[in-house]
Design an enzyme around this catalytic site. Sequence first.
Site, short mmCIF file in Angstrom:
data_model
loop_
_atom_site.label_atom_id
_atom_site.label_comp_id
_atom_site.label_asym_id
_atom_site.label_seq_id
_atom_site.Cartn_x
_atom_site.Cartn_y
_atom_site.Cartn_z
N ASP A 67 26.12 -21.98 118.97
CA ASP A 67 25.68 -23.15 118.21
C ASP A 67 25.59 -24.39 119.11
O ASP A 67 25.96 -24.35 120.28
CB ASP A 67 26.60 -23.40 117.00
CG ASP A 67 28.08 -23.27 117.34
OD1 ASP A 67 28.44 -23.35 118.53
OD2 ASP A 67 28.89 -23.10 116.41
N ASN A 136 37.80 -23.61 107.15
CA ASN A 136 37.15 -23.32 105.87
C ASN A 136 36.43 -21.96 105.88
O ASN A 136 35.65 -21.65 105.00
CB ASN A 136 36.17 -24.43 105.48
CG ASN A 136 35.00 -24.55 106.44
OD1 ASN A 136 34.90 -23.80 107.42
ND2 ASN A 136 34.09 -25.47 106.16
N HIS A 138 34.29 -20.88 108.23
CA HIS A 138 32.97 -20.80 108.88
C HIS A 138 33.06 -20.04 110.20
O HIS A 138 34.08 -20.08 110.89
CB HIS A 138 32.33 -22.18 109.07
CG HIS A 138 32.91 -23.05 110.14
ND1 HIS A 138 33.51 -24.25 109.89
CD2 HIS A 138 32.95 -22.90 111.48
CE1 HIS A 138 33.90 -24.80 111.03
NE2 HIS A 138 33.58 -24.00 112.01
N GLU A 143 28.52 -22.72 107.46
CA GLU A 143 29.48 -23.26 106.51
C GLU A 143 29.47 -22.43 105.22
O GLU A 143 28.55 -21.64 105.00
CB GLU A 143 29.12 -24.73 106.21
CG GLU A 143 29.16 -25.65 107.42
CD GLU A 143 30.58 -26.00 107.89
OE1 GLU A 143 31.53 -25.25 107.59
OE2 GLU A 143 30.73 -27.01 108.59
C1 GLP Z 1 33.70 -25.06 115.64
C2 GLP Z 1 32.61 -24.17 116.26
C3 GLP Z 1 32.89 -22.74 115.97
C4 GLP Z 1 34.38 -22.54 116.07
C5 GLP Z 1 35.06 -23.22 114.90
C6 GLP Z 1 36.55 -23.32 115.07
O1 GLP Z 1 33.25 -26.24 115.15
N1 GLP Z 1 31.27 -24.48 115.94
O2 GLP Z 1 32.17 -21.91 116.84
O3 GLP Z 1 34.70 -21.19 116.07
O4 GLP Z 1 34.46 -24.45 114.63
O5 GLP Z 1 36.86 -24.32 115.98
P1 GLP Z 1 38.14 -24.29 116.89
O6 GLP Z 1 38.06 -23.06 117.71
O7 GLP Z 1 38.06 -25.53 117.73
O8 GLP Z 1 39.31 -24.29 115.97
#
Ligand code: GLP
Length: 261
Positions: A67, A136, A138, A143
């Site tokens: 992403d 959440n 995702h 989302e």
């Molecule tokens: C982010 C990314 C995801 C990631 C998730 C969890 O915003 N876009 O690819 O897996 O949300 O984030 P983190 O690993 O910092 O907890």
Amino acid sequence: MEIIIVRDADEVGRVAALKIASVVQRDPEAVLGLATGSSPTGIYASLAARVAAGELDFGRASGFALDEYVGIPLEHPESYASVIERDVVVPLGMDASKVRVPDGRASDIEAAVVDYERAIADAGGIDIQILGIGANGHIGFNEPTSSFASRTRIKTLAPQTRADNARFFDDPSQVPTHCLTQGLGTILDAHEVVLVAQGSAKASAVAGMVEGPLSAMCPGSALQLPRRATIVVDEAAAADLQLADYYRYTYANKPVWQRFE
Ligand code: GLP
């Protein structure tokens, strides 16, 4: 799904890295799906240490980021293009020309996402997709209520996701409102996926993903569908799993020939 529960965050990174290393050792030209965020940093650090020790070579591998934000400059330190360059391409010694990130700055977003999907297909698809999970539920930036059939597209970030990611920016208002993300359908097309989660803030999302109903309300639950999904979590992230003892028992009794570590 294979659920692997390990002691702590360091062990999550080490074990998941072994899984990825096994793919690259088998196929040096493997196509990697690259997540950003905090979750996979231990994976990349562990892989980088093995590259530095001369045990692994990513020089012929290619990669596709999961992403990207829309609306921040490429050179911004928190653009995922910058993060992938800094945390993945350089430490792993990947060929930068073989690593792509969705173009969140494209004037024609519709064309950019179609082009991204085509590039993945032209590369023969993703061999192993690395994933984290949001609080959440995702995955990528898909989302809640994202379609299981979705492809790479623009999404609006949920307020919780913007708040969670504010730690990477000087001011919460700087967190973009939009992003481009591989769709759930894109992720499900990967030959295999490995998802990592650490800490109690992820416990509820992990339980929904692994044991909850297949539901667009928990996008991670889509990972109940592919043939090969490996979920590596620490004890804190595993806290809400009802069948945790079963997963531990299964892993402890895994046939030697099936092990990757
Ligand atoms: C982010 C990314 C995801 C990631 C998730 C969890 O915003 N876009 O690819 O897996 O949300 O984030 P983190 O690993 O910092 O907890």
